[in-house]
Motif scaffolding. Structure first.
Motif, PDB file in Angstrom:
ATOM      1  N   GLN A  76       0.806  -1.227   0.000  1.00 46.94           N
ATOM      2  CA  GLN A  76       0.000   0.000   0.000  1.00 46.94           C
ATOM      3  C   GLN A  76       0.837   1.274   0.000  1.00 46.94           C
ATOM      4  O   GLN A  76       0.534   2.216  -0.711  1.00 46.94           O
ATOM      5  CB  GLN A  76      -0.946   0.011   1.212  1.00 46.94           C
ATOM      6  N   GLU A  77       1.887   1.320   0.816  1.00 51.57           N
ATOM      7  CA  GLU A  77       2.642   2.560   0.975  1.00 51.57           C
ATOM      8  C   GLU A  77       3.754   2.745  -0.050  1.00 51.57           C
ATOM      9  O   GLU A  77       4.085   3.872  -0.398  1.00 51.57           O
ATOM     10  CB  GLU A  77       3.217   2.657   2.393  1.00 51.57           C
ATOM     11  N   TYR A  78       4.351   1.650  -0.525  1.00 50.10           N
ATOM     12  CA  TYR A  78       5.511   1.775  -1.394  1.00 50.10           C
ATOM     13  C   TYR A  78       5.346   1.114  -2.753  1.00 50.10           C
ATOM     14  O   TYR A  78       6.244   1.205  -3.585  1.00 50.10           O
ATOM     15  CB  TYR A  78       6.763   1.203  -0.709  1.00 50.10           C
ATOM     16  N   GLY A  79       4.246   0.388  -2.956  1.00 54.34           N
ATOM     17  CA  GLY A  79       4.061  -0.325  -4.214  1.00 54.34           C
ATOM     18  C   GLY A  79       5.022  -1.494  -4.357  1.00 54.34           C
ATOM     19  O   GLY A  79       5.297  -1.961  -5.462  1.00 54.34           O
ATOM     20  N   THR A  80       5.535  -1.974  -3.237  1.00 54.45           N
ATOM     21  CA  THR A  80       6.459  -3.112  -3.239  1.00 54.45           C
ATOM     22  C   THR A  80       5.706  -4.377  -3.628  1.00 54.45           C
ATOM     23  O   THR A  80       4.599  -4.614  -3.145  1.00 54.45           O
ATOM     24  CB  THR A  80       7.076  -3.299  -1.837  1.00 54.45           C
ATOM     25  N   ALA A  81       6.300  -5.182  -4.487  1.00 50.27           N
ATOM     26  CA  ALA A  81       5.754  -6.511  -4.778  1.00 50.27           C
ATOM     27  C   ALA A  81       6.198  -7.422  -3.636  1.00 50.27           C
ATOM     28  O   ALA A  81       7.345  -7.359  -3.189  1.00 50.27           O
ATOM     29  CB  ALA A  81       6.277  -7.018  -6.111  1.00 50.27           C
ATOM     30  N   VAL A  82       5.283  -8.256  -3.143  1.00 55.30           N
ATOM     31  CA  VAL A  82       5.589  -9.126  -2.011  1.00 55.30           C
ATOM     32  C   VAL A  82       5.335 -10.578  -2.400  1.00 55.30           C
ATOM     33  O   VAL A  82       4.344 -10.881  -3.072  1.00 55.30           O
ATOM     34  CB  VAL A  82       4.730  -8.762  -0.779  1.00 55.30           C
ATOM     35  N   VAL A  83       6.224 -11.454  -1.969  1.00 53.97           N
ATOM     36  CA  VAL A  83       6.041 -12.891  -2.094  1.00 53.97           C
ATOM     37  C   VAL A  83       6.170 -13.472  -0.695  1.00 53.97           C
ATOM     38  O   VAL A  83       7.156 -13.203   0.000  1.00 53.97           O
ATOM     39  CB  VAL A  83       7.088 -13.526  -3.039  1.00 53.97           C
ATOM     40  N   PHE A  84       5.157 -14.225  -0.280  1.00 59.24           N
ATOM     41  CA  PHE A  84       5.222 -14.878   1.026  1.00 59.24           C
ATOM     42  C   PHE A  84       6.078 -16.135   0.941  1.00 59.24           C
ATOM     43  O   PHE A  84       6.038 -16.865  -0.045  1.00 59.24           O
ATOM     44  CB  PHE A  84       3.825 -15.284   1.516  1.00 59.24           C
ATOM     45  N   LEU A  85       6.832 -16.390   2.001  1.00 60.15           N
ATOM     46  CA  LEU A  85       7.562 -17.628   2.204  1.00 60.15           C
ATOM     47  C   LEU A  85       6.948 -18.242   3.455  1.00 60.15           C
ATOM     48  O   LEU A  85       6.893 -17.589   4.493  1.00 60.15           O
ATOM     49  CB  LEU A  85       9.049 -17.355   2.461  1.00 60.15           C
ATOM     50  N   THR A  86       6.471 -19.481   3.366  1.00 57.29           N
ATOM     51  CA  THR A  86       5.806 -20.032   4.537  1.00 57.29           C
ATOM     52  C   THR A  86       5.834 -21.552   4.575  1.00 57.29           C
ATOM     53  O   THR A  86       5.777 -22.205   3.536  1.00 57.29           O
ATOM     54  CB  THR A  86       4.340 -19.548   4.619  1.00 57.29           C
ATOM     55  N   ALA A  87       5.925 -22.076   5.782  1.00 56.98           N
ATOM     56  CA  ALA A  87       5.799 -23.509   5.993  1.00 56.98           C
ATOM     57  C   ALA A  87       4.325 -23.865   6.208  1.00 56.98           C
ATOM     58  O   ALA A  87       3.964 -25.034   6.208  1.00 56.98           O
ATOM     59  CB  ALA A  87       6.632 -23.937   7.198  1.00 56.98           C
ATOM     60  N   ASN A  88       3.483 -22.849   6.404  1.00 65.72           N
ATOM     61  CA  ASN A  88       2.064 -23.053   6.684  1.00 65.72           C
ATOM     62  C   ASN A  88       1.199 -22.223   5.736  1.00 65.72           C
ATOM     63  O   ASN A  88       0.712 -21.157   6.108  1.00 65.72           O
ATOM     64  CB  ASN A  88       1.751 -22.656   8.135  1.00 65.72           C
ATOM     65  N   PRO A  89       0.990 -22.688   4.496  1.00 70.34           N
ATOM     66  CA  PRO A  89       0.225 -21.912   3.513  1.00 70.34           C
ATOM     67  C   PRO A  89      -1.185 -21.541   3.981  1.00 70.34           C
ATOM     68  O   PRO A  89      -1.720 -20.522   3.552  1.00 70.34           O
ATOM     69  CB  PRO A  89       0.162 -22.831   2.288  1.00 70.34           C
TER      70      PRO A  89
END
Length: 151
Positions: A76-89
């Motif tokens: 929202q604030e920076y327009g950063t693309a985010v990818v989650f890394l998770t052991a618990n989808p």
């Protein structure tokens, strides 16, 4: 890669060894790693200072399930693309908090490289390519092209 700028990437991961491995893979893939954080406070500090293009964010961090809050603010604030890394989808919020998608742990170098290439195409060309293997695409990216930008 000469025709596209360096991808400025932030890592938000509370397992130090994994964060270091990610940094090596990202650097080798031609990314500029602008910081590593282990919790929400650290992530916000790096985000405020560096305004990264991409953030790889673990869902469950030292301070709890703060990954989705971090993702939402970065998007929202920076327009950063985010990818989650998770052991618990199953912990990923509905709508993915604006993230492009998620990679399940454990993952390998090839998966991270493919996800970076996917994110690079989205960030610099505003197109959604073929989702890499082992990458769960966010539901909002499956909508018609006119709706690609998160709200």
């Amino acid at each position: 890669m000469a025709d596209t700028p360096d991808l400025r990437v932030m890592i938000v991961e509370d397992q130090a060894i994994l964060a270091m491995e990610l940094e090596l893979v990202l650097t080798d893939a031609g990314c500029d790693v602008v910081g590593c954080a282990m919790d929400r406070e650290g992530a916000f500090a790096i985000g405020d200072r560096e305004r990264p293009d991409l953030a790889l964010v673990d869902v469950n961090l030292l301070d709890g399930m703060t990954g989705p809050q971090i993702a939402h603010r970065l998007v929202q604030e920076y327009g950063t693309a985010v990818v989650f890394l998770t052991a618990n989808p199953e912990q990923i919020p509905e709508g993915f908090a604006g993230a492009l998608g998620a990679v399940s742990k454990p993952f390998d170098e090839m998966t991270i490289r493919a996800v970076v290439a996917f994110a690079r195409q989205f960030i610099f060309h505003k197109t959604v390519g073929q989702a890499p293997r082992r990458f769960r695409l966010a539901p909002w990216l499956k909508t018609p092209p006119r709706d690609i930008a998160p709200h």
